[in-house]
Write an enzyme that holds these catalytic residues in place. Structure first.
Site, PDB file in Angstrom:
ATOM      1  N   CYS A  88      47.972  63.774  67.710  1.00  0.00           N
ATOM      2  CA  CYS A  88      47.744  65.536  67.370  1.00  0.00           C
ATOM      3  C   CYS A  88      48.025  66.006  68.424  1.00  0.00           C
ATOM      4  CB  CYS A  88      46.384  65.488  66.729  1.00  0.00           C
ATOM      5  SG  CYS A  88      45.767  64.668  65.350  1.00  0.00           S
TER       6      CYS A  88
HETATM    7  C1  BEZ Z   1      46.337  60.640  66.424  1.00  0.00           C
HETATM    8  O1  BEZ Z   1      46.365  61.908  66.352  1.00  0.00           O
HETATM    9  O2  BEZ Z   1      46.586  60.246  67.401  1.00  0.00           O
HETATM   10  C2  BEZ Z   1      45.525  59.998  65.137  1.00  0.00           C
HETATM   11  C3  BEZ Z   1      44.579  60.798  64.430  1.00  0.00           C
HETATM   12  C4  BEZ Z   1      44.030  60.142  63.486  1.00  0.00           C
HETATM   13  C5  BEZ Z   1      44.159  58.870  63.054  1.00  0.00           C
HETATM   14  C6  BEZ Z   1      45.143  58.080  63.895  1.00  0.00           C
HETATM   15  C7  BEZ Z   1      45.709  58.772  64.948  1.00  0.00           C
END
Ligand code: BEZ
Length: 261
Positions: A88
């Protein structure tokens, strides 16, 4: 199926690094605090061409009414599973860097993440630092998943296990909405896969060019390349509209033309 959702371990890590924030977290699963999963009847159908459901929400730029936010512009609404997560962070940084590209196309950007405003503000500082950018669009605080449910940004696995997990995770969704507030495109990505900003801009270019010129775009098209005359327009009409020498008929149903960008 492997679960990529950050459950206990990543969340624990996150709060170990920020112990002061632990008290701001709801300790009780939302369902037990009275937030029910919407029934199928309550879940609006988000068909292409349907009006994007309106909502009021808190954002990093203050309270908004979504329809007022759109206000005659194109808009992109994109969701994230959680603050302080790696994928994210890269996505929001990348979208922030493309501010001018979205502005050029008259598209207002608005993100959503399934956490509260306090976390959002701190996370935005991290994103700006890590990605060397400045996030200038609002991010909706959707800790209670109100908007996530309204826009069906929830994974079925999590819904199936809501009784034990207590709260559903928000997936990566993209909604492109036109000035009449109609949903023109949706993309749904799993938490494990970051999106592609070039693809988002490409489809905006295709939609806007199609609206302006009455054309459709072929596989892997990018702005400036040949476009397709839609089946509703005859070849004779297309030659009148786009120029005698500007329509290439490969088959009676496959005609290319070029209308610029
Ligand atoms: C991420 O943004 O890295 C992420 C968010 C939720 C689950 C897995 C990865």
């Amino acid at each position: 199926m492997a679960s990529f959702l950050p459950r206990a371990a990543p969340r624990a890590l996150r709060f170990a690094a920020r112990p002061v924030l632990r008290s701001q977290r709801p300790a009780i699963p939302l369902l037990r605090r009275g937030l029910a999963t919407p029934t199928v009847a309550e879940q609006p159908r988000l068909r292409l061409g349907s009006v994007a459901p309106n909502f009021q929400a808190k954002t990093t730029h203050g309270d908004i009414d979504f329809h007022k936010f759109i206000e005659g512009s194109w808009a992109i609404l994109f969701s994230h599973p959680a603050d302080f997560t790696p994928v994210c962070t890269t996505e929001l940084g990348a979208f922030a860097k493309l501010k001018d590209e979205f502005e050029k196309r008259g598209v207002k950007m608005i993100g959503l993440s399934a956490d509260d405003l306090t976390l959002h503000d701190q996370w935005v500082s991290d994103i700006n630092e890590v990605c060397n950018t400045s996030v200038s669009f609002p991010i909706i605080a959707d800790a209670d998943r109100k908007v996530a449910y309204l826009y069906d940004m929830i994974s079925q696995d999590d819904l199936d296990n809501i009784a034990t997990k207590g709260i559903a995770f928000t997936i990566r969704a993209v909604f492109i909405i036109d000035p009449s507030k109609k949903i023109r495109l949706t993309m749904l990505y799993p938490a494990s896969t970051g999106r592609n900003t070039s693809e988002v801009l490409r489809v905006i270019d295709s939609l806007q060019l199609g609206d302006r010129k009455g054309v459709v775009t072929p596989i892997d098209w990018t702005a400036g390349e040949d476009v397709i005359v839609p089946p509703s327009v005859s070849t004779a009409e297309a030659r009148k509209k786009f120029g005698e020498g500007n329509v290439r008929e490969v088959k009676p149903y496959l005609r290319f033309t070029n209308v610029g960008k």
